[in-house]
Design a protein around this motif. Sequence first.
Motif, short mmCIF file in Angstrom:
data_model
loop_
_atom_site.label_atom_id
_atom_site.label_comp_id
_atom_site.label_asym_id
_atom_site.label_seq_id
_atom_site.Cartn_x
_atom_site.Cartn_y
_atom_site.Cartn_z
N GLU A 222 20.42 8.24 0.52
CA GLU A 222 21.15 7.45 -0.46
C GLU A 222 20.21 6.61 -1.32
OE1 GLU A 222 23.89 5.39 2.02
OE2 GLU A 222 25.21 7.12 2.30
N ALA A 223 19.14 6.09 -0.70
CA ALA A 223 18.17 5.28 -1.45
C ALA A 223 17.47 6.12 -2.51
CB ALA A 223 17.16 4.66 -0.49
N PHE A 224 17.07 7.33 -2.17
CA PHE A 224 16.44 8.22 -3.15
C PHE A 224 17.44 8.61 -4.24
CE2 PHE A 224 12.91 9.30 -0.13
CZ PHE A 224 11.86 9.11 -1.02
N ALA A 225 18.67 8.96 -3.84
CA ALA A 225 19.67 9.40 -4.80
C ALA A 225 20.01 8.28 -5.79
CB ALA A 225 20.93 9.86 -4.07
N ASN A 344 -0.25 16.24 8.87
CA ASN A 344 -0.56 16.19 7.44
C ASN A 344 0.43 15.33 6.66
OD1 ASN A 344 -2.13 16.74 5.20
ND2 ASN A 344 -1.23 18.75 4.80
N PHE A 345 0.85 14.20 7.27
CA PHE A 345 1.74 13.27 6.60
C PHE A 345 0.95 12.38 5.64
CE2 PHE A 345 4.45 13.39 10.67
CZ PHE A 345 5.30 14.35 10.14
N ASP A 346 1.63 11.89 4.61
CA ASP A 346 1.05 10.88 3.73
C ASP A 346 1.34 9.48 4.26
OD1 ASP A 346 0.04 12.44 1.25
OD2 ASP A 346 2.00 13.29 1.71
N LEU A 347 2.46 9.35 4.96
CA LEU A 347 2.75 8.12 5.69
C LEU A 347 3.68 8.47 6.84
CD1 LEU A 347 5.87 6.84 5.01
CD2 LEU A 347 4.78 6.52 2.80
N ILE A 369 4.84 1.04 9.34
CA ILE A 369 4.52 2.17 8.47
C ILE A 369 3.01 2.29 8.36
CG2 ILE A 369 4.82 3.16 6.17
CD1 ILE A 369 7.40 1.58 5.91
N PHE A 370 2.50 3.48 8.65
CA PHE A 370 1.08 3.75 8.59
C PHE A 370 0.81 4.78 7.49
CE2 PHE A 370 2.07 2.51 12.92
CZ PHE A 370 1.15 1.49 13.14
N PHE A 371 -0.20 4.48 6.66
CA PHE A 371 -0.53 5.33 5.52
C PHE A 371 -1.81 6.11 5.79
CE2 PHE A 371 1.91 1.76 4.08
CZ PHE A 371 2.76 2.25 3.10
N LYS A 372 -1.94 7.22 5.12
CA LYS A 372 -3.11 8.08 5.29
C LYS A 372 -4.40 7.34 4.93
CE LYS A 372 -2.85 12.50 4.43
NZ LYS A 372 -2.72 13.81 3.75
N ASN A 373 -4.30 6.40 3.99
CA ASN A 373 -5.51 5.67 3.56
C ASN A 373 -5.89 4.54 4.51
OD1 ASN A 373 -3.62 3.67 3.02
ND2 ASN A 373 -3.85 3.76 0.80
N GLY A 374 -5.16 4.40 5.64
CA GLY A 374 -5.52 3.39 6.64
C GLY A 374 -4.71 2.11 6.57
N ASP A 393 10.21 2.71 -1.62
CA ASP A 393 9.23 1.96 -2.42
C ASP A 393 7.80 2.32 -2.01
OD1 ASP A 393 11.14 0.69 -3.94
OD2 ASP A 393 11.17 -1.14 -2.71
N CYS A 394 7.59 2.53 -0.71
CA CYS A 394 6.25 2.93 -0.24
C CYS A 394 5.87 4.29 -0.79
CB CYS A 394 6.23 2.95 1.29
SG CYS A 394 6.21 1.33 2.08
N VAL A 395 6.82 5.20 -0.84
CA VAL A 395 6.56 6.53 -1.41
C VAL A 395 6.24 6.40 -2.90
CG1 VAL A 395 7.60 8.76 -1.97
CG2 VAL A 395 7.96 7.75 0.28
N LYS A 396 7.00 5.56 -3.59
CA LYS A 396 6.77 5.36 -5.02
C LYS A 396 5.37 4.84 -5.30
CE LYS A 396 8.85 1.82 -6.83
NZ LYS A 396 7.73 0.93 -7.28
N ASP A 397 4.86 4.01 -4.41
CA ASP A 397 3.56 3.36 -4.62
C ASP A 397 2.39 4.18 -4.09
OD1 ASP A 397 4.87 1.24 -5.82
OD2 ASP A 397 4.98 0.07 -3.96
N LEU A 398 2.64 5.36 -3.52
CA LEU A 398 1.54 6.19 -3.04
C LEU A 398 0.64 6.60 -4.19
CD1 LEU A 398 3.28 8.57 -0.47
CD2 LEU A 398 1.58 6.83 0.06
#
Length: 402
Positions: A222-225, A344-347, A369-374, A393-398
């Motif tokens: 719902e948040a994405f939609a 192979n996740f981005d987060l 939440i853990f990101f690939k960049n540490g 929002d975290c996905v948007k800011d990747l």
Amino acid sequence: MHLDGKKILLGVTGSIAAYKAAHLTRLLVKEGAEVQIIMSTSALDFITPLTLATLSKGPVHHQFADSATGVWTNHVELGMWADLFLVAPISANTLAKFAQGICDNLLTATYLSAKCPVMVAPAMDLDMYLHPAVKENLQRLADFGNIILEAESGELASGLNGQGRLMEPEHILEHVTQFFQESQTFRGKKILITSGPTQEAIDPVRFISNHSSGKMGAAIAEAFASKGADVTVILGQGAKKPHHTGIKIHTVRSAQEMYEVTQIHHHQADICVFAAAVADYTPKDIATEKIKKSDDQMQITLVKNVDIAFALGKKKKQGQIHVGFALETENEVFHAKSKLEKKNFDLIVLNSMRDQGAGFQYDTNKVSIFFKNGKSLTTDTLHKDEVAKLIVDCVKDLPIEI
């Protein structure tokens, strides 16, 4: 102007605050919006259609057919015309009708057939607003995916002072403007989400599963939609279904079926969220008939299921984003970070079963939440709708072009 070209259907109900609809209409038109207005029958006692028609520069609808001409007002077309259906004020009476699907006037009929997002701004006396029935109806509308603009506090028509005042028109305008700004964030992007549990059959009656409710996956969908994305959800049996016109749902049962359907849609997706609680193992042999109770013990041989996120992680395209989930009971951070790299996740979003109010079945969650960049972040215990917005929002800011 902020609302140039936006089509807003404004609903006005029987509340003393209905007079503010005139100012709200003027603000919306001034910002460039095209406004059509529907009034409930009781709203006619508080403000005239002529006033609103003059300000909106168009006819005001309040009945299914014009008594003079006999021309039918097509409530379906009104709902399809609008980019946003804003009901301000919404009374306790109309709120209850919306929540229960009661359709006895043009306004409620339009709500039930509307394809566009719906935003409601309640207005009523203090004790009415605090009544459990009203709170439940507001929550029900929120669960439908409607946007609730909470009432403001101040002096009320009864003379009491407290929460219940219609949100001021200027503040409503801010929310409408923000809605349209945010609704463009993922427009044109395809989102694929797995959600809920899988069921692994033992015989025609019994199966192996888990306690996943699908609430987190539904909230993310719902948040994405709400931000304009084209969302496809691969949903396990019995899981909560998301509600939004921008969401397509494919219901599956087993892990293998979820993998097969997810794989079909994976290559088209810009963003993939693996939120389902997929069974790790499945019975090697499925009995064709119900297994009868006999011995004190029964042994079932299990074989490993396909790891959907791992398998599709190998097929991940350049620029494609993969988001994973980890529900752990020990060494939580270690296991989450291991999955982040292995799959192979981005987060990756970590739940701990040790945290009160988090995990399966709850309406709330507490995540790290853990990101690939540490980088990483940890939330307090929040409603899953809020956690979903944070994840989006975290996905948007990747640092990936989306």
